[in-house]
Design a protein around this motif. Sequence first.
Motif, PDB file in Angstrom:
ATOM      1  N   SER A 149       0.839  -1.182   0.000  1.00 39.04           N
ATOM      2  CA  SER A 149       0.000   0.000   0.000  1.00 39.04           C
ATOM      3  C   SER A 149       0.877   1.236   0.000  1.00 39.04           C
ATOM      4  O   SER A 149       1.589   1.501   0.967  1.00 39.04           O
ATOM      5  N   LEU A 150       0.850   1.971  -1.143  1.00 37.80           N
ATOM      6  CA  LEU A 150       1.570   3.242  -1.207  1.00 37.80           C
ATOM      7  C   LEU A 150       0.537   4.341  -1.009  1.00 37.80           C
ATOM      8  O   LEU A 150      -0.527   4.318  -1.622  1.00 37.80           O
ATOM      9  N   HIS A 151       0.854   5.301  -0.143  1.00 40.89           N
ATOM     10  CA  HIS A 151      -0.104   6.366   0.094  1.00 40.89           C
ATOM     11  C   HIS A 151       0.570   7.727   0.013  1.00 40.89           C
ATOM     12  O   HIS A 151       1.498   8.008   0.775  1.00 40.89           O
ATOM     13  N   ASP A 152       0.122   8.519  -0.978  1.00 42.05           N
ATOM     14  CA  ASP A 152       0.561   9.913  -1.088  1.00 42.05           C
ATOM     15  C   ASP A 152       2.084  10.046  -1.177  1.00 42.05           C
ATOM     16  O   ASP A 152       2.693  10.878  -0.530  1.00 42.05           O
ATOM     17  N   ILE A 153       2.659   9.188  -2.021  1.00 38.19           N
ATOM     18  CA  ILE A 153       4.123   9.156  -2.136  1.00 38.19           C
ATOM     19  C   ILE A 153       4.620  10.282  -3.036  1.00 38.19           C
ATOM     20  O   ILE A 153       4.125  10.460  -4.147  1.00 38.19           O
ATOM     21  N   CYS A 154       5.598  11.034  -2.543  1.00 40.51           N
ATOM     22  CA  CYS A 154       6.311  12.004  -3.373  1.00 40.51           C
ATOM     23  C   CYS A 154       7.785  11.648  -3.364  1.00 40.51           C
ATOM     24  O   CYS A 154       8.302  11.166  -2.352  1.00 40.51           O
ATOM     25  N   ARG A 155       8.404  11.880  -4.494  1.00 46.51           N
ATOM     26  CA  ARG A 155       9.860  11.725  -4.531  1.00 46.51           C
ATOM     27  C   ARG A 155      10.405  12.876  -5.344  1.00 46.51           C
ATOM     28  O   ARG A 155      10.077  13.024  -6.528  1.00 46.51           O
ATOM     29  N   LEU A 186       7.899  11.535  -8.465  1.00 49.26           N
ATOM     30  CA  LEU A 186       6.605  10.956  -8.091  1.00 49.26           C
ATOM     31  C   LEU A 186       5.796  12.043  -7.392  1.00 49.26           C
ATOM     32  O   LEU A 186       6.307  12.731  -6.505  1.00 49.26           O
ATOM     33  N   ASP A 187       4.562  12.165  -7.810  1.00 47.06           N
ATOM     34  CA  ASP A 187       3.766  13.309  -7.364  1.00 47.06           C
ATOM     35  C   ASP A 187       2.488  12.812  -6.685  1.00 47.06           C
ATOM     36  O   ASP A 187       1.508  12.469  -7.348  1.00 47.06           O
ATOM     37  N   HIS A 188       2.510  12.740  -5.371  1.00 47.88           N
ATOM     38  CA  HIS A 188       1.341  12.314  -4.580  1.00 47.88           C
ATOM     39  C   HIS A 188       0.711  11.045  -5.131  1.00 47.88           C
ATOM     40  O   HIS A 188      -0.458  11.005  -5.467  1.00 47.88           O
ATOM     41  N   LEU A 189       1.533  10.030  -5.219  1.00 47.15           N
ATOM     42  CA  LEU A 189       1.086   8.782  -5.844  1.00 47.15           C
ATOM     43  C   LEU A 189       0.594   7.806  -4.781  1.00 47.15           C
ATOM     44  O   LEU A 189       1.219   7.623  -3.741  1.00 47.15           O
ATOM     45  N   SER A 190      -0.555   7.204  -5.044  1.00 47.23           N
ATOM     46  CA  SER A 190      -1.078   6.177  -4.134  1.00 47.23           C
ATOM     47  C   SER A 190      -1.490   4.963  -4.958  1.00 47.23           C
ATOM     48  O   SER A 190      -2.014   5.103  -6.060  1.00 47.23           O
ATOM     49  N   ILE A 191      -1.261   3.759  -4.412  1.00 48.49           N
ATOM     50  CA  ILE A 191      -1.669   2.539  -5.127  1.00 48.49           C
ATOM     51  C   ILE A 191      -1.699   1.370  -4.150  1.00 48.49           C
ATOM     52  O   ILE A 191      -0.946   1.339  -3.169  1.00 48.49           O
ATOM     53  N   GLN A 192      -2.583   0.447  -4.411  1.00 50.88           N
ATOM     54  CA  GLN A 192      -2.644  -0.794  -3.636  1.00 50.88           C
ATOM     55  C   GLN A 192      -2.287  -1.934  -4.579  1.00 50.88           C
ATOM     56  O   GLN A 192      -2.750  -1.967  -5.710  1.00 50.88           O
ATOM     57  N   ILE A 193      -1.474  -2.851  -4.112  1.00 52.04           N
ATOM     58  CA  ILE A 193      -1.136  -4.010  -4.938  1.00 52.04           C
ATOM     59  C   ILE A 193      -1.376  -5.263  -4.099  1.00 52.04           C
ATOM     60  O   ILE A 193      -0.912  -5.361  -2.958  1.00 52.04           O
ATOM     61  N   ASP A 194      -2.122  -6.213  -4.692  1.00 53.96           N
ATOM     62  CA  ASP A 194      -2.446  -7.433  -3.944  1.00 53.96           C
ATOM     63  C   ASP A 194      -1.395  -8.506  -4.183  1.00 53.96           C
ATOM     64  O   ASP A 194      -0.675  -8.493  -5.187  1.00 53.96           O
TER      65      ASP A 194
END
Lengths: 227, 401
Positions: free
Chosen positions: A3-9, A21-29
């Motif tokens: 679970s990535l939440h609001d990732i910036c790099r 990376l600009d406020h990136l969020s994603i879920q991976i099962d």
Amino acid sequence: MISLHDICREFQVGDERVRALDHLSIQIDRGEYMSIMGASGSGKSTLLNILGLLDMPSSGSYRFEEKELTRLDEEECAAFRREKIGFIFQSFHLIPRLSAYGNLELPLMLKGIPPHERREMIVKALGDLGLSNRANHLPKELSGGQQQRVAIARAMILKPPLLLADEPTGNLDTHSGREMIEILESLGEQGVTLLIVTHDPQLGRRARRQILMRDGQIIGDTRSVLA
Amino acid sequence: MRIDDVVRFSIKSLSAYPARTALILLAMVISIASVIILTSLGEGARLYVTGQFRSLGSHLLFVLPGRTETTGGLPPIFGTAPHDLTIDDSIALAHSVLIERTAPIVIGAADVSYGSKEREVTVIGSSHNLKNVFELKVAKGRFLPDDDIYRSDRVCVLGEKLHKELFGHRDVVGEWVRIGNYRFRIIGILAPRGASVGIDMSDAVMIPTPTAQMLFDRPALFRIIVKAKNKQALPRAEQEILDTIRIRHGGEADITIIRQDAMISTFDNILKTLTWAVGAIAAISLIVAGILIMNVMMVAVSQRKSEIGLLKALGAPTHQVMRIFLSEALMLSLSGGVLGLIFGLASVPLINYLIPDFVLQTPVWSIFAALATAIATGLIFGSIPALKAARLNPVTALSGK
Ligand SMILES: Nc1ncnc2c1ncn2[C@@H]1O[C@H](COP(=O)(O)OP(=O)(O)O)[C@@H](O)[C@H]1O
Ligand SMILES: [Mg+2]
């Protein structure tokens, strides 16, 4: 699983701040087969590096199996990479002076597995990828496809749950590229979570879940469409 | 990662660049071998000199006229003692039960001539006791007479080298030779022995003390050599000499006593220091080898950036990467050190064979010191590149930039 939440790099380039990376969020099962596409510079590699803990986000949260990873120290990151991640690179990254066998030995040595136990694991890993008779070949004595197969065997020899491949077919011809994807897919069928960055739409479309990136953001995700 | 794996990995890396590795090994071998050879030289010199002192004879005291302020220093060169040392002093000292015997010494230089050959030679005026005190051996004839110490006979004993120079191999006992303005009868010739420290007896001529006093017109003794009964008697004998002289010289013990064992230990210390110094100078060449190691390792780190990135991607922590590169440096320095040690230890007997007059002797400590400095060189000069490697960012390292 992820679970990535609001990732910036952000990167400092001269006086400029580049936001990869600009406020990136994603879920991976767990067990997901996902392709990541997007133009060059859209942040695909940066995303993969952060998922593999080779890089740390400037802000945001990364949870893996419910564990927050952004606060791990260097040592813990290394242990995570050793246990959980298999990396595949565009340029294979085989050590040129070591044979196929020697390259496969690396992760086992880093884990401290004694030599007599390694042998069996390496022989099996080479056999699984049809490289049994190439064990003593140096990388330069192998074709591109064979080199990438050695790299896959090396990434998977400790059976990590997550495989991160950054343009694995970029240096291969179409035929070897397809072959490589098929090998990766067969690993996916065995339960490995697959994340493949690719430029090739034909290969990308084979994934059950496809992600499209632009300017550090996810602008398309087939799962959200289906959901 | 297991130690044997680190070592094996390092060997594979080093053998991938044979020319580079060989160059560093050569530098290490030369440095370590020179440490061994130079310290062997110093130790050889030390053993030679102290050996020579010991060969002078055992438990000796040297009594010199005049007093020095600081104990253990050199006797005064300028300034005269209020009382000269005399033959009577020498005889008086010998009365002590702690003292076996004494020998007066007068020293000067005079022309010695025989036929057309003439040379300036050290002339030693002494008594029969000198033979025993310095453990001299007579090859032909006899030593100075022991009947009357005050008799100024014109007799002489030739050192072996002087004899050979003037007469070749001829037996000249009973013949006459000219010393200064007087004719002396040759009564004996010394047997050869190794060169000694201080006075070279083999290149001197010995005559009775009163004769020497007359020859040089000098009533004072140069010194008195005292042979104590044994080693344990030395300190008390020293005190007794001071007491005797104080009585005889009107209440003042205006002499300096030098103990032979003190002289030995002084030279011993000087030469030990010298050995350390030459060893250290040789060790400085290790810095050159060390810088070479550092340089080559730096190049290796930049060339192997993507490999370092890979190791990190495979889960090698920082300290592991550090260990891998440090082990390469250590392996270079240690194998160079061992080869240098073998080379150095092998050349010592070879040098001894080629130059038999002087025996090189490898001190045991220098072997350990050489190995320790080799290891230290690897650790010190390898740590900077190893740290550089360990600190690489894995992402940039993998991109090979
Ligand atoms: N180490 C870095 N330093 C500065 N800028 C970087 C660095 N890594 C990536 N970037 C920038 O971040 C953006 C995304 O890069 P990347 O993730 O490599 O894109 P992709 O893999 O999709 O081609 C690009 O603009 C790139 O220039
Ligand atoms: Mg990329």
